[in-house]
Design a protein around this motif. Structure first.
Motif, PDB file in Angstrom:
ATOM      1  N   LYS A  87      28.313 -57.386  40.571  1.00  0.00           N
ATOM      2  CA  LYS A  87      29.364 -56.610  40.414  1.00  0.00           C
ATOM      3  C   LYS A  87      29.603 -56.420  38.902  1.00  0.00           C
ATOM      4  O   LYS A  87      30.051 -55.789  38.277  1.00  0.00           O
ATOM      5  CB  LYS A  87      30.621 -57.812  40.581  1.00  0.00           C
ATOM      6  CG  LYS A  87      30.925 -57.760  42.322  1.00  0.00           C
ATOM      7  CD  LYS A  87      32.113 -58.493  42.529  1.00  0.00           C
ATOM      8  CE  LYS A  87      32.244 -58.581  44.122  1.00  0.00           C
ATOM      9  NZ  LYS A  87      33.540 -59.212  44.409  1.00  0.00           N
ATOM     10  N   GLY A  88      28.600 -57.311  38.109  1.00  0.00           N
ATOM     11  CA  GLY A  88      28.854 -57.203  36.533  1.00  0.00           C
ATOM     12  C   GLY A  88      28.267 -55.612  36.109  1.00  0.00           C
ATOM     13  O   GLY A  88      28.457 -55.344  35.099  1.00  0.00           O
ATOM     14  N   GLN A  89      27.305 -55.238  36.953  1.00  0.00           N
ATOM     15  CA  GLN A  89      26.656 -53.894  36.457  1.00  0.00           C
ATOM     16  C   GLN A  89      27.739 -52.748  36.693  1.00  0.00           C
ATOM     17  O   GLN A  89      28.105 -52.078  35.694  1.00  0.00           O
ATOM     18  CB  GLN A  89      25.663 -53.425  37.604  1.00  0.00           C
ATOM     19  CG  GLN A  89      24.570 -54.440  37.724  1.00  0.00           C
ATOM     20  CD  GLN A  89      23.648 -54.129  36.612  1.00  0.00           C
ATOM     21  OE1 GLN A  89      23.398 -53.242  36.230  1.00  0.00           O
ATOM     22  NE2 GLN A  89      22.994 -55.191  36.176  1.00  0.00           N
ATOM     23  N   GLY A  90      28.721 -52.757  37.696  1.00  0.00           N
ATOM     24  CA  GLY A  90      30.004 -51.915  37.684  1.00  0.00           C
ATOM     25  C   GLY A  90      30.663 -52.232  36.561  1.00  0.00           C
ATOM     26  O   GLY A  90      31.108 -51.251  36.091  1.00  0.00           O
ATOM     27  N   ARG A 143      31.809 -49.340  33.616  1.00  0.00           N
ATOM     28  CA  ARG A 143      33.107 -49.289  33.204  1.00  0.00           C
ATOM     29  C   ARG A 143      33.547 -49.428  31.869  1.00  0.00           C
ATOM     30  O   ARG A 143      34.117 -48.656  31.006  1.00  0.00           O
ATOM     31  CB  ARG A 143      34.129 -49.637  34.098  1.00  0.00           C
ATOM     32  CG  ARG A 143      34.200 -49.333  35.606  1.00  0.00           C
ATOM     33  CD  ARG A 143      35.281 -49.778  36.497  1.00  0.00           C
ATOM     34  NE  ARG A 143      35.425 -51.219  36.631  1.00  0.00           N
ATOM     35  CZ  ARG A 143      34.496 -51.886  37.723  1.00  0.00           C
ATOM     36  NH1 ARG A 143      34.042 -51.097  38.663  1.00  0.00           N
ATOM     37  NH2 ARG A 143      34.729 -53.245  37.676  1.00  0.00           N
ATOM     38  N   ALA A 144      33.001 -50.457  31.237  1.00  0.00           N
ATOM     39  CA  ALA A 144      33.218 -50.836  29.928  1.00  0.00           C
ATOM     40  C   ALA A 144      32.626 -49.887  28.912  1.00  0.00           C
ATOM     41  O   ALA A 144      33.093 -50.055  27.911  1.00  0.00           O
ATOM     42  CB  ALA A 144      32.611 -52.269  29.588  1.00  0.00           C
ATOM     43  N   ILE A 145      31.529 -49.245  29.224  1.00  0.00           N
ATOM     44  CA  ILE A 145      31.138 -48.092  28.145  1.00  0.00           C
ATOM     45  C   ILE A 145      31.744 -46.771  28.545  1.00  0.00           C
ATOM     46  O   ILE A 145      31.245 -45.783  27.886  1.00  0.00           O
ATOM     47  CB  ILE A 145      29.460 -48.426  28.329  1.00  0.00           C
ATOM     48  CG1 ILE A 145      29.084 -47.820  29.637  1.00  0.00           C
ATOM     49  CG2 ILE A 145      28.950 -49.544  27.761  1.00  0.00           C
ATOM     50  CD1 ILE A 145      27.671 -47.421  29.736  1.00  0.00           C
ATOM     51  N   GLY A 146      32.580 -46.670  29.374  1.00  0.00           N
ATOM     52  CA  GLY A 146      33.337 -45.688  29.423  1.00  0.00           C
ATOM     53  C   GLY A 146      33.018 -44.673  30.520  1.00  0.00           C
ATOM     54  O   GLY A 146      33.379 -43.572  30.930  1.00  0.00           O
ATOM     55  N   THR A 166      32.905 -42.971  34.212  1.00  0.00           N
ATOM     56  CA  THR A 166      33.819 -42.916  35.534  1.00  0.00           C
ATOM     57  C   THR A 166      33.260 -43.506  36.766  1.00  0.00           C
ATOM     58  O   THR A 166      32.074 -43.997  36.683  1.00  0.00           O
ATOM     59  CB  THR A 166      34.129 -41.635  35.836  1.00  0.00           C
ATOM     60  OG1 THR A 166      32.702 -40.925  36.273  1.00  0.00           O
ATOM     61  CG2 THR A 166      34.663 -40.783  34.607  1.00  0.00           C
ATOM     62  N   PHE A 167      34.032 -43.705  37.792  1.00  0.00           N
ATOM     63  CA  PHE A 167      33.585 -44.106  39.143  1.00  0.00           C
ATOM     64  C   PHE A 167      32.323 -43.340  39.458  1.00  0.00           C
ATOM     65  O   PHE A 167      31.142 -44.066  39.889  1.00  0.00           O
ATOM     66  CB  PHE A 167      34.519 -44.215  40.245  1.00  0.00           C
ATOM     67  CG  PHE A 167      33.945 -44.620  41.762  1.00  0.00           C
ATOM     68  CD1 PHE A 167      33.578 -45.681  41.910  1.00  0.00           C
ATOM     69  CD2 PHE A 167      33.794 -43.459  42.407  1.00  0.00           C
ATOM     70  CE1 PHE A 167      33.120 -46.311  43.093  1.00  0.00           C
ATOM     71  CE2 PHE A 167      33.363 -43.891  43.831  1.00  0.00           C
ATOM     72  CZ  PHE A 167      32.960 -44.995  44.048  1.00  0.00           C
ATOM     73  N   ALA A 168      32.170 -42.019  39.653  1.00  0.00           N
ATOM     74  CA  ALA A 168      31.163 -41.362  40.230  1.00  0.00           C
ATOM     75  C   ALA A 168      30.185 -41.452  39.029  1.00  0.00           C
ATOM     76  O   ALA A 168      28.853 -41.422  39.650  1.00  0.00           O
ATOM     77  CB  ALA A 168      31.631 -39.439  40.170  1.00  0.00           C
ATOM     78  N   GLN A 169      30.041 -41.451  37.973  1.00  0.00           N
ATOM     79  CA  GLN A 169      29.053 -41.504  37.035  1.00  0.00           C
ATOM     80  C   GLN A 169      28.307 -42.847  36.980  1.00  0.00           C
ATOM     81  O   GLN A 169      27.209 -43.081  37.167  1.00  0.00           O
ATOM     82  CB  GLN A 169      29.491 -41.463  35.526  1.00  0.00           C
ATOM     83  CG  GLN A 169      30.034 -40.037  35.203  1.00  0.00           C
ATOM     84  CD  GLN A 169      30.479 -39.968  33.796  1.00  0.00           C
ATOM     85  OE1 GLN A 169      31.240 -40.750  33.358  1.00  0.00           O
ATOM     86  NE2 GLN A 169      30.496 -38.765  33.205  1.00  0.00           N
ATOM     87  N   VAL A 172      24.325 -45.925  37.639  1.00  0.00           N
ATOM     88  CA  VAL A 172      23.942 -47.365  37.585  1.00  0.00           C
ATOM     89  C   VAL A 172      23.868 -47.882  38.917  1.00  0.00           C
ATOM     90  O   VAL A 172      22.851 -48.562  39.282  1.00  0.00           O
ATOM     91  CB  VAL A 172      25.085 -47.895  36.678  1.00  0.00           C
ATOM     92  CG1 VAL A 172      25.108 -49.400  36.814  1.00  0.00           C
ATOM     93  CG2 VAL A 172      25.192 -47.543  35.385  1.00  0.00           C
ATOM     94  N   ILE A 173      24.541 -47.695  39.871  1.00  0.00           N
ATOM     95  CA  ILE A 173      24.680 -48.543  41.027  1.00  0.00           C
ATOM     96  C   ILE A 173      23.706 -47.985  42.169  1.00  0.00           C
ATOM     97  O   ILE A 173      22.887 -48.847  42.686  1.00  0.00           O
ATOM     98  CB  ILE A 173      26.074 -48.384  41.753  1.00  0.00           C
ATOM     99  CG1 ILE A 173      27.345 -49.147  40.783  1.00  0.00           C
ATOM    100  CG2 ILE A 173      26.102 -49.254  42.867  1.00  0.00           C
ATOM    101  CD1 ILE A 173      27.064 -50.388  40.239  1.00  0.00           C
ATOM    102  N   LEU A 174      24.001 -46.824  42.572  1.00  0.00           N
ATOM    103  CA  LEU A 174      22.877 -46.179  43.375  1.00  0.00           C
ATOM    104  C   LEU A 174      21.445 -46.270  43.172  1.00  0.00           C
ATOM    105  O   LEU A 174      20.587 -46.633  44.097  1.00  0.00           O
ATOM    106  CB  LEU A 174      23.337 -44.620  43.590  1.00  0.00           C
ATOM    107  CG  LEU A 174      24.346 -44.362  44.612  1.00  0.00           C
ATOM    108  CD1 LEU A 174      24.616 -42.889  45.093  1.00  0.00           C
ATOM    109  CD2 LEU A 174      24.356 -45.146  46.062  1.00  0.00           C
ATOM    110  N   PRO A 175      21.195 -46.006  41.973  1.00  0.00           N
ATOM    111  CA  PRO A 175      19.513 -46.072  41.614  1.00  0.00           C
ATOM    112  C   PRO A 175      19.048 -47.711  42.084  1.00  0.00           C
ATOM    113  O   PRO A 175      18.128 -47.872  42.445  1.00  0.00           O
ATOM    114  CB  PRO A 175      19.384 -45.929  40.151  1.00  0.00           C
ATOM    115  CG  PRO A 175      20.528 -44.972  39.982  1.00  0.00           C
ATOM    116  CD  PRO A 175      21.678 -45.610  40.796  1.00  0.00           C
TER     117      PRO A 175
END
Length: 214
Positions: free
Chosen positions: A112-115, A119-122, A124-127, A132-135
């Motif tokens: 969860k820390g990855q997400g 978000r902390a670096i700005g 969006t959910f899609a980005q 980050v998440i899908l790769p």
């Protein structure tokens, strides 16, 4: 064996159609599967519900029923398409539910820390999902997606029931002429098994290469 050699051109043409169905359906299912995954993990409740409804619907309907409905129902409402194109679309829509669930399990395995960091670096959910998440998720579900690819390959044989001349349909036509079902269908089955073995080998190598060391 001689009956297979005598009708090799017909069987080869059917095998090529099976390859086309498999490749195009898997590509379509992969694209739709990513979209389904995005819906399933969306922060918006309505979108999550839509994703869940999609998965539940297509995982609980037989593929043959969907093929029959598409082939005989769509022309009734004025939608007409090539048999092969229709089969590819139906198989892709069906298998996308399974790919979506496989990818969602991969997303859930990402810390969860990855997400939160994304978000902390700005982002969006899609980005954050894309970069980050899908790769990371894809690297954990190579083998499950490989298994889905194998199942999809076998499911393409159902297209023969609605008029697509794939390997199964070609083998059936040859059998109607020669009345030698054992060598003909053993040969066709061996071709499907070879495709599955190759897919299993490739995904096994990819899984080892892309494994995340923890």
């Amino acid at each position: 064996m001689s009956v297979l050699l005598d009708h090799l051109p017909e069987l080869w043409q059917g095998l090529l159609v099976t390859f086309q169905l498999t490749a195009a359906s898997f590509l379509g299912a992969a694209v739709l599967g990513v979209l389904v995954t995005a819906l399933r993990v969306s922060p918006v409740r309505v979108l999550r519900a839509l994703g869940a409804a999609y998965v539940e619907t297509f995982q609980n309907l037989p593929l043959l029923v969907l093929l029959v409905l598409a082939f005989f129902g769509l022309p009734e409402i004025g939608i007409k398409a090539d048999l092969k194109v229709t089969a590819i679309a139906v198989i892709a829509v069906y298998e996308a539910a399974y790919i979506g669930e496989a990818l969602r399990s991969g997303v859930n395995s990402v810390a969860k820390g990855q997400g939160e960091a994304a978000r902390a670096i700005g982002l969006t959910f899609a980005q954050s999902l894309r970069h980050v998440i899908l790769p990371q998720a894809l690297r954990t579900v190579v083998q499950p997606i490989g298994n889905i690819f194998i199942a999809l390959t076998m499911n393409t044989a159902l297209a023969a029931a609605v008029g697509v001349v794939d390997l199964t349909a070609a083998a059936n036509r040859v059998n109607l002429l020669e009345a030698q079902p054992i060598p003909i269908f053993v040969g066709a089955g061996a071709a499907y098994a070879l495709i599955a073995a190759c897919a299993g080998f490739v995904t096994g190598r990819l899984e080892r290469r892309l494994a995340i060391l923890r």
